[in-house]
Motif scaffolding. Structure first.
Motif, PDB file in Angstrom:
ATOM      1  N   LEU A 170      62.399  59.141 -33.609  1.00 18.21           N
ATOM      2  CA  LEU A 170      61.084  58.675 -34.581  1.00 18.21           C
ATOM      3  C   LEU A 170      61.672  58.153 -36.455  1.00 18.21           C
ATOM      4  N   TYR A 173      63.293  55.800 -36.390  1.00 18.01           N
ATOM      5  CA  TYR A 173      63.207  54.150 -36.051  1.00 18.01           C
ATOM      6  C   TYR A 173      62.523  54.036 -37.417  1.00 18.01           C
ATOM      7  N   ASP A 174      62.112  54.635 -38.271  1.00 16.97           N
ATOM      8  CA  ASP A 174      61.331  54.591 -39.808  1.00 16.97           C
ATOM      9  C   ASP A 174      62.540  54.104 -40.511  1.00 16.97           C
ATOM     10  N   LYS A 224      57.788  48.730 -31.899  1.00 14.59           N
ATOM     11  CA  LYS A 224      58.032  50.300 -32.590  1.00 14.59           C
ATOM     12  C   LYS A 224      56.038  51.149 -32.337  1.00 14.59           C
ATOM     13  N   ARG A 228      56.855  54.698 -30.208  1.00 11.83           N
ATOM     14  CA  ARG A 228      56.060  55.422 -31.270  1.00 11.83           C
ATOM     15  C   ARG A 228      54.469  56.466 -30.162  1.00 11.83           C
ATOM     16  N   CYS A 231      56.358  58.509 -27.561  1.00  8.10           N
ATOM     17  CA  CYS A 231      56.670  60.116 -28.369  1.00  8.10           C
ATOM     18  C   CYS A 231      55.849  60.931 -28.120  1.00  8.10           C
ATOM     19  N   LYS A 232      53.719  60.034 -29.111  1.00  9.36           N
ATOM     20  CA  LYS A 232      53.083  60.850 -28.952  1.00  9.36           C
ATOM     21  C   LYS A 232      52.783  61.768 -27.672  1.00  9.36           C
TER      22      LYS A 232
END
Length: 293
Positions: A170, A173-174, A224, A228, A231-232
């Motif tokens: 994450l 990716y930010d 994106k 995310r 991942c959550k």
């Protein structure tokens, strides 16, 4: 799913050691590597193993250490005396009716008789019986508890590792997002430079339209958002489900798809490097997830 557990049962004639070893496996692949367990107890034991350990390639070992007295061979005295009578009769028939035996001769004869067939009976007894089964079952359950505790402790370290790697993806990716404006500008400059080298005069309105089309085609906003969300979902699954291993494998596939698509749309050297790092982290998560129930 890797683990080890051991327990002991003290029985009347010796000590029985129960050991369990397990490694990764898609299902509960159970192997009982001992002939000591009675056949009529095998189904019961397999069921207990499967219920406790759920998945993995699991080996069960039983080791028997008899007491000195119970392990010693026994003399079949009746058969030994019968051999003695036959030998005595044989000496008489051979012309020595008054033959006698002193202590040394008797000892030598006894040693020779002991070597004859079936005079020495094996001291081996049936290890697991109906009477001692409750003690043996208790040891089996203790060994299962031990390997389950081992797995739980390993699970704590696995959780820390995979959760830190998800966070790393994450954060990478930010950084991709931070490079987005630079990517747009770099794309614009690259097209303008190519047109200049070819000495092409670009229509400004048409150029802007093509730029919008190009940027829309290579937009990574969808990837994106989905990454995310995956991942959550990964963390929610590992936090709430008792045996999330198989589901995590599917989520990892989806995470990989979004990362790969980002890489194919990037057209930016620094973003490509970040994508490679994300792939590396995801591969390590995949390897670790193979050891999660």
């Amino acid at each position: 799913m890797t683990g080890y557990g051991k327990a002991e049962a003290i029985l009347e004639h010796g000590k029985l050691t129960v050991e369990f070893r397990s490694v990764n496996g898609k299902n509960a692949d159970i192997a009982i590597k001992s002939s000591l367990l009675p056949k009529d107890r095998e189904i019961q034991v397999r069921k207990a193993i499967a219920e406790k350990l759920t998945r993995g390639s699991i080996d069960m070992f039983l080791t028997w250490e008899p007491n000195a007295a119970s392990g010693a061979a026994a003399i079949n005295s009746g058969l030994a005396l019968e051999y003695f009578r036959q030998l005595k009769n044989l000496t008489c028939e051979m012309g020595s009716p008054n033959v006698g035996f002193d202590k040394i001769s008797a000892a030598i004869l006894a040693c020779n008789i002991a070597k004859m067939p079936e005079v020495m009976e094996s001291g081996r007894k049936e290890v697991i019986t109906e009477e001692n089964w409750p003690v043996v079952e208790k040891a089996i359950n203790e060994a299962l508890e031990a390997i389950d505790k081992y797995r739980a402790e390993e699970g704590v370290s696995l959780y820390k590792d995979v959760s830190s790697r998800v966070s790393k993806i994450l954060s990478l990716y930010d950084r991709v997002e931070e490079l987005e404006p630079e990517r747009v500008q770099a794309t614009r400059e690259r097209i303008l430079k190519a047109a200049e080298e070819l000495k092409l005069k670009l229509d400004s309105e048409r150029f802007e339209q093509e730029m919008l089309f190009y940027l829309e085609k290579n937009d990574i906003n969808e990837e994106k958002v989905r990454l995310r969300q995956h991942c959550k979902y990964f963390m929610d699954t590992i936090d709430t489900e008792s045996c999330p291993g198989k589901k995590l494998g599917f989520i990892i596939q989806e995470m990989g798809r979004e990362i790969n698509t980002t890489g194919s749309k990037a057209n930016h050297a620094e973003i490509q490097k970040l994508v490679v790092q994300m792939k590396d982290e995801l591969e390590k998560i995949r390897e670790q997830s193979m050891n999660i129930l």
